[in-house]
Design an enzyme around this catalytic site. Structure first.
Site, short mmCIF file in Angstrom:
data_model
loop_
_atom_site.label_atom_id
_atom_site.label_comp_id
_atom_site.label_asym_id
_atom_site.label_seq_id
_atom_site.Cartn_x
_atom_site.Cartn_y
_atom_site.Cartn_z
N HIS B 37 -51.34 15.20 -21.57
CA HIS B 37 -52.41 15.90 -20.79
C HIS B 37 -53.40 14.80 -20.21
O HIS B 37 -53.92 14.61 -19.18
CB HIS B 37 -52.84 16.78 -21.46
N LYS B 116 -49.04 27.84 -28.18
CA LYS B 116 -49.47 28.84 -29.23
C LYS B 116 -50.71 28.89 -29.37
O LYS B 116 -51.49 28.20 -29.26
CB LYS B 116 -48.80 27.89 -30.60
#
Lengths: 292, 205
Positions: B37, B116
């Site tokens: 990222h 998650k």
């Protein structure tokens, strides 16, 4: 001097890949209780399928095989230094065989040691006992659930509560709410009441070795355990925090003496992948137990 | 009870999803976590994409339009025939990508992010604005998810390390739950607020 290295490798494999029957049963009961077609039911279905697959394929239930926490009970005359060497060797072998992910990183540099050994890693607690055989307990505790643990000093400006069962209840409920589903619910809460900051948390973690269906020797703590399990489940957080009926599979509380000035309540959160096994080694005969 | 989705996913299919919906995802997706990222934002979105990175940029642009990124650091085995195989592939905690995720959704035209624990306001706003959802995988279900990975198509930036590389994988019936939808709703916020009310009632406050 006995060599238990290979036995401990078996113990690690069993803990990592074969979920204890009492935990699996509790997960199955939790799935049955959820509404048909709900996200909570679906999550538990996935969890149960994963448990069966891991057992069949001999692969870790969860990739975060966590901190290996050992408890060793040895007879008089058995060298704990030798046992420690054997346990560390077993951890290296289990890592090579992919029962454990290399999980030991230097605190500051982040460098991975590659074999799950490092400074006080794995964690090993020893106790000499009166029996003529060795018993080894192992808890594999993942990072996500460990991050959801908590410790309360009662009372404090941040947390007003009384130094009694009511105060313990408030602390445990608060910790369960803060944890939401982040610790991979439905989990098990180990609680330590009293002691100092270290022994209180140690007591909390030791509770995780108890069978889910056992009874606390103290009637008042037993009642509180059952009340807290019911009340936490009423919060409706549910599996993975998706909402649902089961947020915890159990609450286990242990008490220890404290100094008059302190009152600690410590909470250890164990995820649904509640990986704990106990092994007894008696004259070469090995017995594996789900819990102690 | 589950909605089947196949990459590339249309905006219409995403807008039809709501929090609590179960999804079975199929198609080619990419893993990407912290290093990936940071790299996408610094090299392609804020940066000028040096010529050496152009090939990967084109792969990502083509694969991520209508596509999905999975927050996962897998355990991968190299088989004897030289092919990679996913051994364990559970989700990792997503909130660490919060500073980057919205920009990545916008720039690449992502329709889904799997992870998650949920994410925060910036990502939720990007999902609403650009038509994307956050899909919650089942934490700890590493073996089952690895079984749903049918093929490793390619690996990019392996020099980031196995857990941090971009693994381009073909998945089949990957189970997840929509916990942040494209209508501004977050299941995480809702459950937090509901359980807080129940906690207050239990404590008699």
């Amino acid at each position: 001097m006995p060599d238990i290295t290979e036995r401990v490798v078996e113990l690690i494999k069993s803990a990592s890949t074969d979920l204890s029957p009492d935990v699996e049963q509790a997960l199955l009961a939790a799935k049955t209780a959820e509404a048909a077609g709900s996200a909570a039911e679906g999550a538990l279905q996935t969890v149960l399928e994963n448990v069966r697959m891991s057992r069949t394929t001999g692969r870790p239930i969860c990739q975060d095989t966590g901190t290996p926490i050992f408890y060793v009970w040895n007879p008089e005359g058995v060298s704990q230094r030798e046992l420690l060497k054997q346990i560390r060797a077993a951890v290296r072998i289990a890592t090579e065989r992919a029962y454990l992910r290399p999980n030991a990183v230097a605190a500051l540099s982040g460098k991975n040691s590659g074999d799950n050994t490092g400074i006080d890693f794995p964690t090993v607690h020893f106790e000499e006992w009166g029996h003529d055989y060795i018993q080894v307990g192992l808890l594999l505790k993942g990072g996500g659930s460990e991050n959801c643990g908590a410790q309360y000093s009662i009372p404090s400006p941040e947390f007003e509560a009384s130094r009694d069962l009511k105060g313990v209840r408030k602390a445990v409920l608060d910790a369960a709410h803060k944890a939401q589903g982040f610790g991979c619910s439905p989990g098990v809460l180990g609680v330590g009441v009293g002691g100092d900051r270290v022994t209180s948390m140690l007591k909390a973690k030791e509770q995780l070795f108890r069978p889910l269906a056992d009874t606390n020797a103290s009637p008042e703590l037993d009642a509180l355990e059952k009340q807290l399990q019911r009340e936490i489940n009423e919060l409706g957080i549910g599996p993975m925090g998706f909402g649902g009926k089961t947020t915890v599979l159990g609450v286990k509380i242990g008490e220890l003496h404290r100094v008059p000035a302190s009152f600690f309540v410590s909470i250890a959160y164990m995820c649904w992948a509640d990986r704990r096994k106990v092994m007894t080694i008696k004259e070469g005969n090995v017995a594996l137990l789900a819990a102690r | 009870m589950s909605t089947r989705l196949t990459v590339p996913i249309s905006e219409k299919d995403i807008r039809a999803l709501h929090i609590g919906d179960q999804v079975l995802l199929s198609g080619v997706i990419f893993t990407g976590r912290d290093a990936a990222h940071k790299y996408m934002v610094e090299t392609f979105i804020k940066g000028k994409c040096p010529s050496g990175e152009r090939v990967l940029y084109d792969v990502l642009k083509a694969g991520l339009r209508g596509g999905v990124i999975y927050h996962c650091g897998p355990v991968v085995r190299k088989r004897e025939d030289g092919e990679y195989q996913f051994v364990a592939a559970g989700p990792t905690t997503s909130i660490r990508e919060e500073p980057y995720q919205g920009a990545v959704i916008e720039h690449f035209g992502l329709r889904g992010v799997i992870g998650k624990g949920g994410m925060s306001e910036k990502t939720l706003a990007a999902c609403q604005k650009h038509g994307a959802v956050y899909l919650h995988a089942i934490g700890g279900a590493a073996t089952l998810i690895a079984e749903s990975v049918k093929q490793v198509v390619a690996v990019h930036k392996l020099d980031f390390g196995v857990p941090e590389a971009f693994w381009q994988i073909r998945v089949e019936d990957f189970p997840c739950v929509v916990t942040m939808d494209s209508h501004g709703q977050s299941l995480h916020e809702k459950i937090e607020a509901d359980s807080k009310r129940k906690l207050a009632a239990l404590l008699g406050q």
